[in-house]
Design an enzyme around this catalytic site. Structure first.
Site, PDB file in Angstrom:
ATOM      1  N   CYS A 197      -6.331   1.588  83.085  1.00 33.16           N
ATOM      2  CA  CYS A 197      -6.674   2.749  82.249  1.00 33.16           C
ATOM      3  C   CYS A 197      -7.659   3.599  83.048  1.00 33.16           C
ATOM      4  O   CYS A 197      -7.748   3.458  84.271  1.00 33.16           O
ATOM      5  CB  CYS A 197      -7.199   2.327  80.878  1.00 33.16           C
ATOM      6  N   ARG A 255      -9.376   0.166  76.975  1.00 27.47           N
ATOM      7  CA  ARG A 255      -7.982  -0.220  76.771  1.00 27.47           C
ATOM      8  C   ARG A 255      -7.528  -1.358  77.678  1.00 27.47           C
ATOM      9  O   ARG A 255      -7.005  -2.380  77.192  1.00 27.47           O
ATOM     10  CB  ARG A 255      -7.060   0.996  76.984  1.00 27.47           C
ATOM     11  N   ASP A 313      -6.752   6.793  73.791  1.00 23.19           N
ATOM     12  CA  ASP A 313      -8.065   6.454  74.340  1.00 23.19           C
ATOM     13  C   ASP A 313      -9.083   6.464  73.196  1.00 23.19           C
ATOM     14  O   ASP A 313      -9.321   7.505  72.600  1.00 23.19           O
ATOM     15  CB  ASP A 313      -8.432   7.505  75.394  1.00 23.19           C
TER      16      ASP A 313
HETATM   17  P1  4NP Z   1     -10.661   3.439  78.872  1.00 24.83           P
HETATM   18  O1  4NP Z   1     -11.593   4.491  78.084  1.00 24.83           O
HETATM   19  O2  4NP Z   1      -9.928   4.253  79.934  1.00 24.83           O
HETATM   20  O3  4NP Z   1      -9.752   2.922  77.843  1.00 24.83           O
HETATM   21  O4  4NP Z   1     -11.594   2.415  79.475  1.00 24.83           O
HETATM   22  C1  4NP Z   1     -12.500   5.321  78.777  1.00 24.83           C
HETATM   23  C2  4NP Z   1     -13.766   4.868  79.021  1.00 24.83           C
HETATM   24  C3  4NP Z   1     -14.656   5.671  79.710  1.00 24.83           C
HETATM   25  C4  4NP Z   1     -14.261   6.923  80.152  1.00 24.83           C
HETATM   26  C5  4NP Z   1     -12.967   7.373  79.915  1.00 24.83           C
HETATM   27  C6  4NP Z   1     -12.086   6.574  79.222  1.00 24.83           C
HETATM   28  N1  4NP Z   1     -15.158   7.744  80.862  1.00 24.83           N
HETATM   29  O5  4NP Z   1     -14.777   8.839  81.269  1.00 24.83           O
HETATM   30  O6  4NP Z   1     -16.312   7.325  81.094  1.00 24.83           O
END
Ligand code: 4NP
Length: 161
Positions: free
Chosen positions: A7, A13, A123
Site C-alpha cells: 500500500c 492496509r 485508504d
Molecule cells: P496505508 O495508509 O497506505 O493503508 O498504510 C496510509 C498511511 C499513511 C499515508 C498514506 C496512506 N501517508 O501519506 O502518510
C-alpha cells in the site's frame, strides 16, 4: 510461495492484508510467507496504525510486531506474487520499478474477487474507526477468495496429471 502486500504507507492496509493472509495460509496448511511494504516510506520503521492493530486484535490477530518498510524494485525478484492495494499504489510501484512490472506477478489485490473492475481497497488513513472495521471485512473476504482459488487451482492441476 512468497507473497508481498503493498500500500502507500505500509501502516493501515497492507499490514492487515499480511496478517490476515498469513493466518489463513497457516490454517489451510499452505507453506506461504506473507510480508508487506509501502511505496512512500513516510512511516518506515513504525508499527501499524493503532486502529489497524485494534481491528486485527478484535479478530484474534496480533499485527503489532510488524514494522513499515519501503517497497523497492528488488522486491520484484524476491517475491512470487505481489498485490497492490489500489490503482494509485500500482502506479507508484510502476514508477519505482521504472515500468518494469511483470503483470503475471504483480496484481491489484481485489482482482481476486472483482476481476477487471480495477477496485481499490479504500485508504482509511484520514477517517475514523468504522473505516478500519470495513477495511478488515474487505481484506478478510478477499483473502478467503485467494486461498479458495489457489486450492481449487491446485486440485485442477492434480486432476490434469
Ligand atoms: P496505508 O495508509 O497506505 O493503508 O498504510 C496510509 C498511511 C499513511 C499515508 C498514506 C496512506 N501517508 O501519506 O502518510
Amino acid at each position: 510461495m512468497k507473497i508481498l502486500m503493498v500500500c502507500l504507507g505500509n501502516i493501515c492496509r497492507s499490514p492487515l492484508a499480511e496478517g490476515i493472509l498469513q493466518d489463513k495460509a497457516l490454517k489451510a496448511g499452505l507453506n506461504w510467507q506473507v510480508e508487506s511494504a509501502g511505496t512512500n516510506g513516510y512511516h518506515t520503521g513504525e508499527p501499524p496504525h493503532h486502529l489497524s492493530i485494534k481491528v486485527a486484535a478484535a479478530n484474534g490477530l496480533d499485527i503489532s510486531k510488524q514494522r513499515s518498510r519501503v517497497f523497492t524494485s528488488a522486491d520484484l525478484e524476491n517475491y512470487d506474487l505481489i498485490y497492490a492495494m489500489a490503482p494509485d499504489v500500482l502506479a507508484e510501484m510502476k514508477w519505482i520499478a521504472r515500468n518494469d512490472l511483470d503483470e503475471k506477478k504483480v496484481k491489484l489485490f481485489l482482482e481476486e474477487s472483482f476481476p477487471g473492475e480495477q477496485k481499490e481497497v479504500p485508504d482509511p488513513w484520514y477517517g475514523p474507526e468504522p473505516g478500519y472495521h470495513e477495511l478488515f471485512d474487505i481484506i478478510n473476504n478477499n483473502c478467503d477468495n485467494i486461498i479458495k482459488q489457489y486450492i481449487n487451482q491446485e486440485q485442477e492441476n492434480s486432476n490434469d496429471k
